[in-house]
Design an enzyme around this catalytic site. Sequence first.
Site, PDB file in Angstrom:
ATOM      1  N   HIS A  88      70.779  59.633  12.334  1.00 46.31           N
ATOM      2  CA  HIS A  88      71.006  58.203  12.529  1.00 46.31           C
ATOM      3  C   HIS A  88      71.246  57.578  11.164  1.00 46.31           C
ATOM      4  O   HIS A  88      70.425  57.696  10.256  1.00 46.31           O
ATOM      5  CB  HIS A  88      69.808  57.534  13.206  1.00 46.31           C
ATOM      6  CG  HIS A  88      70.044  56.077  13.500  1.00 46.31           C
ATOM      7  ND1 HIS A  88      70.567  55.630  14.700  1.00 46.31           N
ATOM      8  CD2 HIS A  88      69.874  54.965  12.732  1.00 46.31           C
ATOM      9  CE1 HIS A  88      70.685  54.317  14.667  1.00 46.31           C
ATOM     10  NE2 HIS A  88      70.278  53.888  13.478  1.00 46.31           N
ATOM     11  N   CYS A  89      72.388  56.909  11.017  1.00 44.07           N
ATOM     12  CA  CYS A  89      72.764  56.317   9.729  1.00 44.07           C
ATOM     13  C   CYS A  89      72.642  54.801   9.800  1.00 44.07           C
ATOM     14  O   CYS A  89      73.390  54.160  10.547  1.00 44.07           O
ATOM     15  CB  CYS A  89      74.192  56.716   9.361  1.00 44.07           C
ATOM     16  SG  CYS A  89      74.757  55.980   7.797  1.00 44.07           S
ATOM     17  N   PRO A  90      71.731  54.198   9.037  1.00 43.89           N
ATOM     18  CA  PRO A  90      71.601  52.739   9.059  1.00 43.89           C
ATOM     19  C   PRO A  90      72.830  52.024   8.502  1.00 43.89           C
ATOM     20  O   PRO A  90      73.098  50.881   8.859  1.00 43.89           O
ATOM     21  CB  PRO A  90      70.358  52.472   8.206  1.00 43.89           C
ATOM     22  CG  PRO A  90      70.238  53.676   7.325  1.00 43.89           C
ATOM     23  CD  PRO A  90      70.742  54.828   8.134  1.00 43.89           C
ATOM     24  N   ASN A 120      74.267  53.200  13.579  1.00 43.81           N
ATOM     25  CA  ASN A 120      74.539  54.031  14.752  1.00 43.81           C
ATOM     26  C   ASN A 120      74.161  55.471  14.443  1.00 43.81           C
ATOM     27  O   ASN A 120      73.996  55.849  13.278  1.00 43.81           O
ATOM     28  CB  ASN A 120      76.017  53.959  15.132  1.00 43.81           C
ATOM     29  CG  ASN A 120      76.277  54.348  16.572  1.00 43.81           C
ATOM     30  OD1 ASN A 120      75.352  54.677  17.318  1.00 43.81           O
ATOM     31  ND2 ASN A 120      77.532  54.317  16.983  1.00 43.81           N
TER      32      ASN A 120
END
EC number: 2.3.1.225
Length: 299
Positions: free
Chosen positions: A156-158, A162
């Site tokens: 999960h990439c802030p 997403n």
Amino acid sequence: MMITPVHRSRDIERKPEYLQPDKCVPPPSRGSMGTMWFIRDGCGIACAVVTWMLVFYADFVVLLVMLVPSRDYVYSVINGTLFNTLAFLALASHFRAMLTDPGAVPKGNATKEFIESLQLKPGQVVYKCPKCCSIKPDRAHHCSVCKRCIRKMDHHCPWVNNCVGENNQKYFVLFTMYIALISLHALIMVGFHFLYCFEEDWTKCSSFSPPTTVILLILLCFEALLFLIFTSVMFGTQVHSICTDETGIEQLKKEERRWAKKTKWMNMKAVFGHPFSIAWLSPFATPDQGKADPYQYVV
């Protein structure tokens, strides 16, 4: 079927009644579901906004501090066009990575009717996620931020607010690539501009005062260097993950490989689409990943 240690670490059930389907709320119909995917996470939204602001800041410094005051018209047009094209592609890739469903498994599909429809044979196994009450396809993992199980979830990439998964990995790879390119381009232009200002009068090499010009260029240099290193590393790890067909989570957990091994070229085409074309570099081209069933529930 022998249950390996890897299997024991997951929620394994063989019969519908053991999955407690009565506790699962059936998933909403497609007609009642929204068409746009967006994660309402405060940290992720803030990081996405900061990302766009940093790109706009870089564009502001490149255009108004370095290129517009330049007396070399050809130099300004070529570099301005190149930088803004790459910046546009980077933001378009970020937009697609953020608003594309990464491969979410239908929430609450662990119902008695759905489990019976799988027509499980003796020895076959299905996985249930106790957090989102879903029957999980193989290689799917639950994301605590998205609150969904994601097919081939990498992480999960802030910064894109997403998950990076099966459906949006292409856009994330393009985003890291274009950010790395504009960062490198900005660093090169800052270096040339400093040399130009040292050789000429500082009052003539920028529309701003010399102290303001120096501060703006140093900030851009720091930003570009930081993001060049960060996105280059991310781009390299993503390409390696695609070529080896092993997600970041699978590498971290050292999960047993249960899927067929393919060539690196086939793995690249599975993410970027068939066949190879200039569309691989476009965030507007949706990859044609074939008609393979995305829900491999039964093992």
